[in-house]
Design a protein around this motif. Structure first.
Motif, short mmCIF file in Angstrom:
data_model
loop_
_atom_site.label_atom_id
_atom_site.label_comp_id
_atom_site.label_asym_id
_atom_site.label_seq_id
_atom_site.Cartn_x
_atom_site.Cartn_y
_atom_site.Cartn_z
N UNK A 118 -64.26 5.83 30.32
CA UNK A 118 -64.52 6.52 31.65
C UNK A 118 -65.21 7.90 31.68
N UNK A 119 -65.97 8.31 32.44
CA UNK A 119 -66.66 9.58 32.44
C UNK A 119 -65.54 10.64 32.54
N UNK A 120 -64.45 10.43 33.58
CA UNK A 120 -63.53 11.35 33.81
C UNK A 120 -62.14 10.66 34.05
N UNK A 121 -61.01 11.23 33.51
CA UNK A 121 -59.74 10.40 33.50
C UNK A 121 -59.39 10.34 35.08
N UNK A 122 -58.81 9.07 35.63
CA UNK A 122 -58.25 8.64 36.68
C UNK A 122 -57.05 9.17 36.82
N UNK A 123 -56.87 10.35 37.65
CA UNK A 123 -55.61 10.81 38.05
C UNK A 123 -55.38 10.60 39.63
N UNK A 124 -54.15 10.43 39.71
CA UNK A 124 -53.59 10.32 41.26
C UNK A 124 -53.38 11.74 41.64
N UNK A 125 -54.03 11.95 42.80
CA UNK A 125 -53.74 13.34 43.38
C UNK A 125 -52.39 13.34 44.26
N UNK A 126 -51.91 14.52 44.24
CA UNK A 126 -50.80 14.63 45.28
C UNK A 126 -51.03 15.01 46.69
N UNK A 127 -50.26 14.79 47.79
CA UNK A 127 -50.55 15.09 49.21
C UNK A 127 -50.32 16.53 49.31
N UNK A 128 -51.36 17.27 50.04
CA UNK A 128 -51.02 18.67 50.62
C UNK A 128 -50.07 18.68 51.68
N UNK A 129 -48.89 19.34 51.72
CA UNK A 129 -48.01 19.49 52.69
C UNK A 129 -48.62 20.57 53.67
N UNK A 130 -48.92 20.18 54.90
CA UNK A 130 -49.37 20.80 55.87
C UNK A 130 -48.68 20.78 57.48
N UNK A 131 -48.63 21.79 58.14
CA UNK A 131 -47.90 21.62 59.51
C UNK A 131 -48.88 21.03 60.46
N UNK A 132 -50.17 21.32 60.43
CA UNK A 132 -51.04 21.02 61.30
C UNK A 132 -52.23 20.06 60.41
N UNK A 133 -52.41 18.92 60.74
CA UNK A 133 -53.27 18.18 59.93
C UNK A 133 -54.76 18.12 60.44
N UNK A 134 -55.74 18.00 59.70
CA UNK A 134 -57.21 17.72 60.35
C UNK A 134 -58.03 16.81 59.33
N UNK A 135 -58.69 16.39 59.83
CA UNK A 135 -59.73 15.49 59.13
C UNK A 135 -60.88 16.35 58.71
N UNK A 136 -60.98 16.57 57.47
CA UNK A 136 -61.98 17.03 56.68
C UNK A 136 -63.54 16.60 56.39
N UNK A 137 -63.49 15.49 56.51
CA UNK A 137 -64.90 14.84 56.56
C UNK A 137 -65.00 13.29 57.23
N UNK A 138 -66.12 12.93 57.45
CA UNK A 138 -66.37 11.45 57.99
C UNK A 138 -65.29 10.46 57.77
N UNK A 139 -65.17 10.47 56.45
CA UNK A 139 -64.19 9.59 55.72
C UNK A 139 -62.80 9.65 55.77
N UNK A 140 -62.26 10.71 56.29
CA UNK A 140 -60.78 10.98 56.34
C UNK A 140 -60.45 10.26 57.65
N UNK B 139 -56.42 9.29 59.88
CA UNK B 139 -54.90 9.47 60.24
C UNK B 139 -54.09 7.96 59.85
N UNK B 140 -53.11 7.98 59.15
CA UNK B 140 -52.25 6.96 58.92
C UNK B 140 -50.58 7.50 58.95
#
Length: 103
Positions: A57-79, A81-82
């Motif tokens: 693969x071109x880059x390794x497949x790494x799982x990202x951790x969640x950012x912990x925030x008090x106020x959530x927001x959608x950062x792009x059209x693909x984001x 809520x769940x």
């Protein structure tokens, strides 16, 4: 070899020269590729020298951790809520950097 090095080798039981010779033998064995040929098939298949660059693969497949925030927001059209496990989360399939979880 100088007399000083010969004396040190004699005190150590002559092991200094034997260790150097063994290291040279192992290095030449590995460089020749004989180590890969002598390895079992499972080890040979994992050898980086035998794997083609196109199959990796071109880059390794790494799982990202969640950012912990008090106020959530959608950062792009693909984001989106769940609510999972009693916590509000933002999931983004397009850009995993956007993953957030409410504190």
């Amino acid at each position: 070899m100088s007399a000083a090095f010969a004396a040190v080798g004699a005190r150590a039981g002559g092991a200094g020269h034997a260790a150097q010779a063994h290291a040279r033998t192992v290095a030449s064995f590995v460089r020749s590729g004989a180590a890969i040929a002598a390895a079992p098939p499972a080890v040979r298949s994992l050898s980086p020298s035998l794997a083609s660059a196109a199959s990796l693969p071109a880059e390794p497949l790494l799982a990202r951790a969640f950012k912990s925030k008090s106020a959530l927001r959608l950062r792009c059209p693909h984001c989106f809520f769940a609510k999972r496990g009693g916590r509000l989360r933002v999931i983004c399939k397009e850009n995993p950097k956007h993953k957030q979880v409410q504190k």
